[in-house]
Design an enzyme around this catalytic site. Structure first.
Site, mmCIF file in Angstrom:
data_model
loop_
_atom_site.group_PDB
_atom_site.id
_atom_site.type_symbol
_atom_site.label_atom_id
_atom_site.label_comp_id
_atom_site.label_asym_id
_atom_site.label_seq_id
_atom_site.Cartn_x
_atom_site.Cartn_y
_atom_site.Cartn_z
ATOM 1 N N SER A 1 0.702 -1.127 0.061
ATOM 2 C CA SER A 1 0.018 -0.084 0.097
ATOM 3 C C SER A 1 0.757 1.096 0.099
ATOM 4 O O SER A 1 1.751 1.636 0.874
ATOM 5 C CB SER A 1 -1.003 -0.095 1.304
ATOM 6 O OG SER A 1 -1.137 1.341 1.644
ATOM 7 N N ILE B 1 0.132 3.519 3.042
ATOM 8 C CA ILE B 1 0.906 3.096 4.244
ATOM 9 C C ILE B 1 2.599 3.261 3.981
ATOM 10 O O ILE B 1 3.004 3.869 5.125
ATOM 11 C CB ILE B 1 0.722 1.496 4.647
ATOM 12 C CG1 ILE B 1 -0.727 1.570 5.251
ATOM 13 C CG2 ILE B 1 1.381 1.262 5.875
ATOM 14 C CD1 ILE B 1 -1.082 -0.155 5.592
ATOM 15 N N ALA C 1 22.877 0.559 5.095
ATOM 16 C CA ALA C 1 23.891 0.092 5.170
ATOM 17 C C ALA C 1 23.822 -1.533 5.088
ATOM 18 O O ALA C 1 22.847 -2.115 5.780
ATOM 19 C CB ALA C 1 24.811 0.398 6.237
ATOM 20 N N LYS D 1 31.427 -0.649 0.577
ATOM 21 C CA LYS D 1 31.473 -0.596 2.283
ATOM 22 C C LYS D 1 32.530 -1.506 2.691
ATOM 23 O O LYS D 1 32.393 -2.573 2.507
ATOM 24 C CB LYS D 1 30.156 -0.745 2.761
ATOM 25 C CG LYS D 1 30.109 -0.671 4.412
ATOM 26 C CD LYS D 1 28.746 -1.243 5.049
ATOM 27 C CE LYS D 1 28.820 -1.364 6.546
ATOM 28 N NZ LYS D 1 27.868 -1.913 7.300
ATOM 29 N N LEU E 1 10.803 -6.477 9.476
ATOM 30 C CA LEU E 1 10.526 -5.749 10.624
ATOM 31 C C LEU E 1 9.443 -6.556 11.485
ATOM 32 O O LEU E 1 9.506 -6.289 12.619
ATOM 33 C CB LEU E 1 10.240 -4.504 10.412
ATOM 34 C CG LEU E 1 11.489 -3.746 9.769
ATOM 35 C CD1 LEU E 1 10.961 -2.071 9.335
ATOM 36 C CD2 LEU E 1 12.649 -3.556 10.945
ATOM 37 N N ILE F 1 18.904 -6.304 6.844
ATOM 38 C CA ILE F 1 18.746 -6.792 5.689
ATOM 39 C C ILE F 1 19.268 -8.070 5.623
ATOM 40 O O ILE F 1 18.773 -8.862 5.006
ATOM 41 C CB ILE F 1 19.287 -5.921 4.491
ATOM 42 C CG1 ILE F 1 18.302 -4.751 4.227
ATOM 43 C CG2 ILE F 1 19.641 -6.785 3.173
ATOM 44 C CD1 ILE F 1 18.938 -3.685 3.365
ATOM 45 N N TYR G 1 31.979 -19.914 18.747
ATOM 46 C CA TYR G 1 30.919 -20.576 18.356
ATOM 47 C C TYR G 1 31.160 -20.996 16.621
ATOM 48 O O TYR G 1 31.660 -20.109 15.987
ATOM 49 C CB TYR G 1 29.660 -19.982 18.692
ATOM 50 C CG TYR G 1 29.620 -18.540 18.566
ATOM 51 C CD1 TYR G 1 29.404 -17.814 17.196
ATOM 52 C CD2 TYR G 1 29.483 -17.610 19.592
ATOM 53 C CE1 TYR G 1 29.364 -16.398 16.990
ATOM 54 C CE2 TYR G 1 29.329 -16.307 19.592
ATOM 55 C CZ TYR G 1 29.253 -15.914 18.299
ATOM 56 O OH TYR G 1 29.025 -14.439 18.064
HETATM 57 C C1 LIG Z 1 16.090 3.440 11.967
HETATM 58 C C2 LIG Z 1 16.272 2.302 11.160
HETATM 59 C C3 LIG Z 1 17.607 2.083 10.442
HETATM 60 C C4 LIG Z 1 17.864 0.957 10.007
HETATM 61 N N1 LIG Z 1 18.998 0.693 9.266
HETATM 62 C C5 LIG Z 1 19.584 -0.309 8.748
HETATM 63 C C6 LIG Z 1 20.715 -0.488 7.713
HETATM 64 O O1 LIG Z 1 21.389 0.484 7.797
HETATM 65 N N2 LIG Z 1 21.042 -1.760 7.419
HETATM 66 C C7 LIG Z 1 19.886 -2.725 7.323
HETATM 67 O O2 LIG Z 1 20.105 -3.646 6.659
HETATM 68 N N3 LIG Z 1 18.766 -2.354 7.871
HETATM 69 C C8 LIG Z 1 18.279 -1.492 8.406
HETATM 70 N N4 LIG Z 1 17.138 -0.964 9.251
HETATM 71 C C9 LIG Z 1 16.275 -2.256 9.147
HETATM 72 C C10 LIG Z 1 15.469 -2.216 7.497
HETATM 73 O O3 LIG Z 1 15.119 -0.980 7.369
HETATM 74 C C11 LIG Z 1 14.473 -3.158 7.173
HETATM 75 O O4 LIG Z 1 14.944 -4.251 7.853
HETATM 76 C C12 LIG Z 1 14.036 -3.126 5.842
HETATM 77 O O5 LIG Z 1 13.664 -1.904 5.460
HETATM 78 C C13 LIG Z 1 12.940 -4.045 5.864
HETATM 79 O O6 LIG Z 1 11.592 -3.411 5.961
HETATM 80 P P1 LIG Z 1 10.312 -4.130 5.959
HETATM 81 O O7 LIG Z 1 10.315 -4.668 4.630
HETATM 82 O O8 LIG Z 1 10.080 -5.351 7.019
HETATM 83 O O9 LIG Z 1 9.192 -3.367 6.408
HETATM 84 P P2 LIG Z 1 8.592 -1.853 5.606
HETATM 85 O O10 LIG Z 1 9.694 -1.357 4.957
HETATM 86 O O11 LIG Z 1 7.856 -1.145 6.944
HETATM 87 O O12 LIG Z 1 7.672 -2.341 4.721
HETATM 88 C C14 LIG Z 1 6.220 -2.808 5.084
HETATM 89 C C15 LIG Z 1 5.361 -2.973 3.868
HETATM 90 O O13 LIG Z 1 4.148 -3.403 4.430
HETATM 91 C C16 LIG Z 1 2.832 -2.895 3.672
HETATM 92 N N5 LIG Z 1 1.802 -2.975 4.619
HETATM 93 C C17 LIG Z 1 1.975 -2.936 5.983
HETATM 94 N N6 LIG Z 1 0.502 -2.977 6.338
HETATM 95 C C18 LIG Z 1 -0.232 -3.053 5.393
HETATM 96 C C19 LIG Z 1 -1.507 -3.452 4.985
HETATM 97 N N7 LIG Z 1 -2.511 -3.470 6.086
HETATM 98 N N8 LIG Z 1 -2.059 -3.688 3.777
HETATM 99 C C20 LIG Z 1 -1.092 -3.590 2.736
HETATM 100 N N9 LIG Z 1 0.142 -3.412 2.912
HETATM 101 C C21 LIG Z 1 0.431 -3.226 4.103
HETATM 102 C C22 LIG Z 1 3.491 -1.305 3.636
HETATM 103 O O14 LIG Z 1 2.918 -0.729 2.564
HETATM 104 C C23 LIG Z 1 4.931 -1.661 3.080
HETATM 105 O O15 LIG Z 1 4.971 -1.797 1.882
HETATM 106 C C24 LIG Z 1 16.816 -0.093 9.856
HETATM 107 C C25 LIG Z 1 15.548 0.002 10.307
HETATM 108 C C26 LIG Z 1 15.368 1.387 11.094
HETATM 109 C C27 LIG Z 1 14.186 1.338 11.935
#
Ligand SMILES: Cc1cc2nc3c(=O)[nH]c(=O)nc-3n(C[C@H](O)[C@H](O)[C@H](O)COP(=O)(O)OP(=O)(O)OC[C@H]3O[C@@H](n4cnc5c(N)ncnc54)[C@H](O)[C@@H]3O)c2cc1C
Ligand SMILES: Cc1cc2nc3c(=O)[nH]c(=O)nc-3n(C[C@H](O)[C@H](O)[C@H](O)COP(=O)(O)OP(=O)(O)OC[C@H]3O[C@@H](n4cnc5c(N)ncnc54)[C@H](O)[C@@H]3O)c2cc1C
Lengths: 515, 517
Positions: free
Chosen positions: B41, B44, B52, B80, B335, B348, B433
């Site tokens: 979405s 959202i 990184a 990196k 996440l 990641i 380990y």
């Molecule tokens: C502050 C911060 C810094 C970070 N830095 C790093 C980094 O340097 N290196 C690294 O490897 N990782 C990092 N991470 C982690 C990384 O950002 C995440 O692991 C990665 O972006 C994956 O996010 P995601 O896809 O799980 O979630 P999101 O990016 O939140 O995606 C969620 C998805 O679900 C969809 N969605 C949610 N609810 C609904 C619904 N009801 N209906 C339809 N769609 C929905 C949204 O539209 C979206 O597309 C960081 C995270 C944070 C918070």
């Protein structure tokens, strides 16, 4: 000059664990001016050992040249263990140290074979392995280092070793490096009042031997740790169903098999190890289930053996494992640390890995318990995993005799039951910390024991089974053909003995720098 | 019901987790009939941070058949070599945690023991001088590692710094070309089997209903399926990892492009700075118990090198792990499965790991429960080991200049970490380990970089003459410095490796290893 360093080490015992320790310490501490004593009467064993591939790594670690070792000990090679009769009479498979085969990198080889099995085909997991084919044909060969690097299924080997010659060889090496052997026995132990550590040993020749650190490598559970330092014993008798052992050494005029054999017998199991000209067999059994006479006849060649001369019997020591392997300034290694059956993973293998672990943690004279705790944690895990390997045999073997019914009833730890369960139902092997077997070795063992998974890797879904069948058939043909091209094991050994250059150099030391 | 192959997979979420999963499943299962659908979405949105990475991502890309130069151009990626940590042990301190080892062990004793002796004698100061990637990073140099294992130029690995949204877009294109079907919309209702609770279909706001057999929850922190629907539970780790908020903002790229990420400790958290080709990613991770959102934003904006080029992106999170990442017919990836600090760029990586394990344990329609049990067991072990390593960063400190640091310095570490620290603090020994991401070189980098210097080095080191050792280490240091200086500038390397037709140049198979190629 700093005086944190250990200045003297005493080793108690003169079996293979003790000499491995002595030779290993002497080499690795060569530049550190540590006095090393080894105490005990000359050993009188005539066993043959089957040593896993890690022995080569150990030799490298302690500066033993593979060619010299082979020449001086008259050892033979082994490509793995031949299992006979385990899950049904007549069953015969070879558990090789080398990978059973290889197809594509993301999918474990066993899934391909299992795919055919699930389609109702009769498959044997060792049928695609050059090592298993070579073993059956009693052939052996190892190429030059460069060739092996590009070989997807190199021949990985251990050794079949005459324990006495090995001990003598290690003793000579240790002697050259300054280790002093005293043929006395220990009569008493003197502790340091301030620390409770061992100060010295009193010997039956009236002398007292002081040292900063002590290795108990005796052939029974360490009395130093138990009686002197108060370490408890976790009993293990219920985990090990045999209480006696009979052995027989026989001359052999046949080709030397490049494998050892583990055979299920009606009242226990037997192990066969061979070197050129000799075959050694030991039958481990329970006196509740079979008598000495019948065991002797089995060893000597069958129910109508003409003579059972030469068979010797021993009562096995009560099994058990120490609750701690290192306390204060004393470590127990080999049988002194634990007795739970020299079964598929040998005490000599454990001795090697224990010594390397100790050298990794290397204490100073204070012998801080932080190091001992870490050693005990790792050694405890390793022991538990080896126990899993042993118990697997009892768990999965056929139960067509009273002995094996009793063995199957031994309670297995959760770690092993879980491993078997997950493997059978998902095709993936749960792997823990401090495992001695590689995942591939575990899988080959499980499959050999008849434990096949219900499913294949999902990545094979959509592959054409005919393609896989054809590829596997080709692999089997190639393996057999390549094995046939190798020299006979005995021929290879003769070449080694005659012409030094035929010995592949032990992989050019380590890549380490030297000061 | 007889078991058969799963034919319909539905992924909720189009962030990095969702598209990495979609790309992997559609590529690896291309030979079997498997439909992969993804719902996301725009309303959202995604968290949009996560820039990184670790060297393992190269392995992932290779398995997907992604061409490195093309990928780098498309995601504005840079190379990196490690992370620089500033102000962690003490204000004014800085060290690099590199993708490489320090020196080489000598006669069976790890290198850092020799270095410790020379340090005690006042002859050495910085163990980073014995790491090629540290030396190269300090001079903004980069080249692919040499394939000759005897060369000091082979002693490292590398990862990328990339634009996470562009990476997701890149993987979306790759997934769609491999048959993944994308639905735009918001999931408002989840239909479950009345007895088993298994998920049967997802209903979107506009009434569309999407059914499937296996559901992957990549919906981000909310855990739409795994938590809001299946209530898998969450184990909170805030008592160990104290930060709970972040603000991210991009800024203009000015001047040099360092081949490393920076993590600068602030008084109530820390700041990241990740240089990409077209901009710099910045962020401030902080504890809401210790500072306000406005103050946190001010700290971030004050630190920027160039003008901000995006609106601040404010994020809230709870460190911890989902108690069951795989429950019934739902697997949480990204996440939704839990969140550790971004401190060591493991987000990641954990996504990648979960995908690899999902492929390994890919179920049939009977959903053999042991697949989930073993998946959960191994993921949990990986996450807990990473957690310990992260907690070390917060607790190995002498800082007492703020409430935040007083709390961190004195917090009670997990038992497993306590053991590791005790072993290093007394004898310089790194706990071993076999499984787990961060091994000896990483622990040594952080311990020493944050002033956790062992009381004793290995006693065997005393057998060598100080002058001999000193001369040898000086030589090694010189060798590493020279080798680093022989490498091209990072910016030049970026241009060179990404020039058209460069695909084959230095593009090598990688191992799943942090320190070696
Ligand atoms: C502050 C911060 C810094 C970070 N830095 C790093 C980094 O340097 N290196 C690294 O490897 N990782 C990092 N991470 C982690 C990384 O950002 C995440 O692991 C990665 O972006 C994956 O996010 P995601 O896809 O799980 O979630 P999101 O990016 O939140 O995606 C969620 C998805 O679900 C969809 N969605 C949610 N609810 C609904 C619904 N009801 N209906 C339809 N769609 C929905 C949204 O539209 C979206 O597309 C960081 C995270 C944070 C918070
Ligand atoms: C009965 C038995 C059967 C086996 N079967 C197979 C098999 O079929 N296939 C297979 O691949 N492997 C098998 N192994 C395991 C094999 O012998 C080695 O233990 C293993 O390959 C060593 O792994 P490693 O060097 O990768 O790592 P680690 O075990 O982590 O060892 C790291 C290093 O420590 C040293 N080391 C550790 N343990 C020892 C030891 N006991 N002796 C000497 N040095 C040691 C070596 O230097 C080694 O390189 C078997 C082992 C035994 C005892």
């Amino acid at each position: 000059m700093d005086d944190r360093q250990l200045k003297s080490i005493a080793i108690i015992g003169t079996g293979v664990s003790a000499w491995l320790t002595a030779a290993g310490l002497a080499k690795r501490l060569e530049s550190h001016k540590v006095r090393i004593d080894i105490i005990g009467p000359a050993p009188e064993n005539r066993d043959l050992l089957a040593a896993a591939p890690a022995t080569s790594a150990y030799h490298r670690e302690v500066g033993i040249d593979q060619g010299e070792f082979l020449r001086e000990t008259g050892s033979a090679f082994t490509l793995g263990t031949r299992y006979l009769n385990w899950t049904h009479r007549g069953q015969d498979y070879i558990h090789t140290y080398s990978p059973a085969g290889r197809m594509r990198r993301a999918v474990g080889f066993h899934h391909y074979v299992n795919l055919l099995r699930l389609q109702g085909e009769d498959v044997s997991f060792d049928g695609y392995s050059r090592a298993a084919c070579a073993a059956r044909q009693r052939r052996f060969g190892i190429g030059a280092q460069e060739h092996r690097k590009h070989d997807p299924c190199p021949l990985i080997h251990g050794f079949q070793i005459d324990e006495r010659r090995y001990c003598n060889y290690l003793a000579r090496r240790a002697g050259t490096l300054g280790v002093v052997h005293t043929g006395a026995t220990v009569t008493d132990v003197v502790l340091r009042p301030e620390t409770g550590h061992i100060a010295s040993l009193r010997l039956d020749d009236g002398r007292a031997l002081e040292a900063d650190f002590f290795f108990d490598c005796g052939d029974g559970l360490s009395t130093l740790l138990r009686d002197t330092l108060g370490v408890g014993v976790a009993n293990g008798s219920e985990l090990f169903p045999a209480d006696r052992r009979a052995t027989l050494v026989m001359p052999m005029d046949d080709h030397t098999p490049p494998y050892s054999t583990l055979r299920r017998e009606s009242g226990g199991w037997s192990r066969t190890v061979s070197i050129p000209g000799w075959r050694w067999r030991a039958y481990y059994y329970s006196s509740d289930h079979i008598g000495d006479a019948e065991v002797a006849r089995t060893l000597a060649g069958g129910p109508c053996a003409a003579s059972t001369d030469g068979v010797t019997f021993t009562t096995l020591p009560q099994p058990g494992v120490l609750a701690a392997f290192w306390r204060g300034n004393c470590v127990a290694i080999g049988a002194a640390a634990g007795i739970f059956g020299d079964f598929s993973i040998s005490a000599q293998h454990l001795a090697q890995s224990s010594l390397l672990r100790w050298l990794d943690l290397y204490p100073d004279r204070s012998c801080d318990p932080v190091l001992a705790d870490e050693y005990n944690r790792l050694a405890g895990e390793e022991t538990a995993r080896i126990r899993d390997v042993h118990l697997l045999h009892f768990r999965l073997a056929d139960t067509d005799s009273a002995f094996w019914r009793q063995a199957a009833a031994i309670a297995c730890p959760e770690s092993l039951l879980y491993k078997i369960d997950v493997f059978e139902r998902t095709g993936v092997l749960p792997y823990y910390e401090s495992e001695t077997l590689t995942p591939e070795a575990w899988i080959a063992l499980l499959l050999g024991m008849g434990c096949w998974p219900d499913r294949c890797d999902a990545l094979l879904n959509g592959e054409d089974p005919d393609d896989i069948r054809e590829e596997l058939a080709k692999m089997a043909r190639t393996a057999a053909a390549e094995a046939s091209a190798l020299p006979l094991h005995d021929t290879f050994l003769r070449h080694l003995a005659a012409a030094e250059p035929a010995v592949p150099p032990s992989p050019a030391g380590s890549t380490e720098a030297r000061p | 019901m007889t078991a058969g192959p799963i034919q319909r997979v539905v992924i909720v979420g189009g962030g990095a987790a969702g598209w990495m999963t979609a790309a992997a499943l559609s590529t690896l299962f291309k030979k079997r009939p498997l439909s992969v659908e993804l719902i996301e979405s725009e309303q959202i949105g995604v968290v949009g941070v996560g820039e990184a990475t670790l060297p393992h991502l190269r392995f992932f890309n290779q398995r997907l058949g992604i061409d490195e130069p093309d990928f780098m151009r498309s995601t504005q990626a840079t190379y990196k070599l490690g992370i620089e940590f500033a102000n962690w042990g003490r204000l004014g301190d800085a060290y690099i945690h590199p993708f490489g080892e320090f020196g080489r062990s000598i006669n069976g004793v790890a290198f850092h023991h020799y270095w410790l002796r020379l340090r005690q004698a006042g002859r050495e100061r910085d163990i980073g001088e014995f790491s090629l990637p540290v030396a190269a990073a300090g001079k903004d140099r980069f080249a692919y590692p040499d394939s000759d294992p005897t060369s000091v130029l082979s002693s490292y690995s590398y990862a990328y710094q990339l634009d996470a949204s562009l990476y997701a877009r890149y993987l979306r294109a790759c997934s769609e070309s491999r048959g993944v079907k994308r639905h735009e919309g918001i999931v408002t209702r989840v239909k479950q089997h009345t007895e088993t609770g298994f998920i049967e279909s997802l209903v979107l706001r506009d009434g569309r209903e999407i059914g499937g057999e296996l559901f992957i929850d990549c919906s981000g922190f909310r855990g739409l399926l795994i938590e809001q629907t299946l209530a898998a539970g969450y184990e909170h780790w805030r008592h160990w990892l104290p930060c709970d908020r972040a603000i991210a903002v991009a800024s203009e790229n000015v001047g040099r492009i360092p081949p490393y990420t920076r993590a600068v400790a602030e008084s109530s958290g820390w700041r990241w700075r990740i240089p990409l080709q077209h901009r710099i990613g910045n962020g401030h991770v902080y504890s809401s118990d210790h500072t306000s959102d406005d103050e946190a934003l001010r700290v971030l904006l004050d630190s920027l090198d160039g003008d901000a080029v995006s609106e601040p992106n404010r994020l809230r999170f709870a460190t911890g792990r989902r108690k069951q990442m795989w429950l019934k017919n739902c697997v949480a990836i990204g996440l939704s499965a839990g969140f550790l600090e971004p401190l060591e760029s493991t987000g990641i990586h954990l996504i990648q790991l979960a995908i690899m394990k999902l492929v390994e344990f890919f179920p049939d329609t009977d959903f053999e429960p042991l697949n989930a049990v073993e998946f959960n067991r191994t993921m949990r072990m990986e996450i807990e080991r990473i957690r310990d390593f992260l907690v070390l960063h917060y607790t190995a400190t002498e800082r007492d200049d703020s409430e935040f640091w007083n709390r961190c310095r004195t917090l009670e570490q997990p038992e497993s970490l306590k053991r590791s620290v005790a072993l290093f603090r007394r004898f310089g020994h790194v706990m071993r380990y076999a499984g787990g991401l961060f091994l000896e070189p990483s622990w040594v980098a952080v311990y020493l970089g944050q002033r956790l210097v062992p009381l004793h080095y290995d006693p065997r080191v005393d057998s060598y003459r100080l002058d001999t050792l000193s001369a040898q280490l000086t030589r090694l240091k010189g060798l590493i410095r020279q080798a680093a200086e022989s490498l091209p500038d990072h910016a030049a390397a970026l241009r060179h490796y990404q020039r058209p037709g460069a695909a084959a140049d230095g593009w090598r198979q990688t191992a799943m290893n942090l320190y070696r190629n």
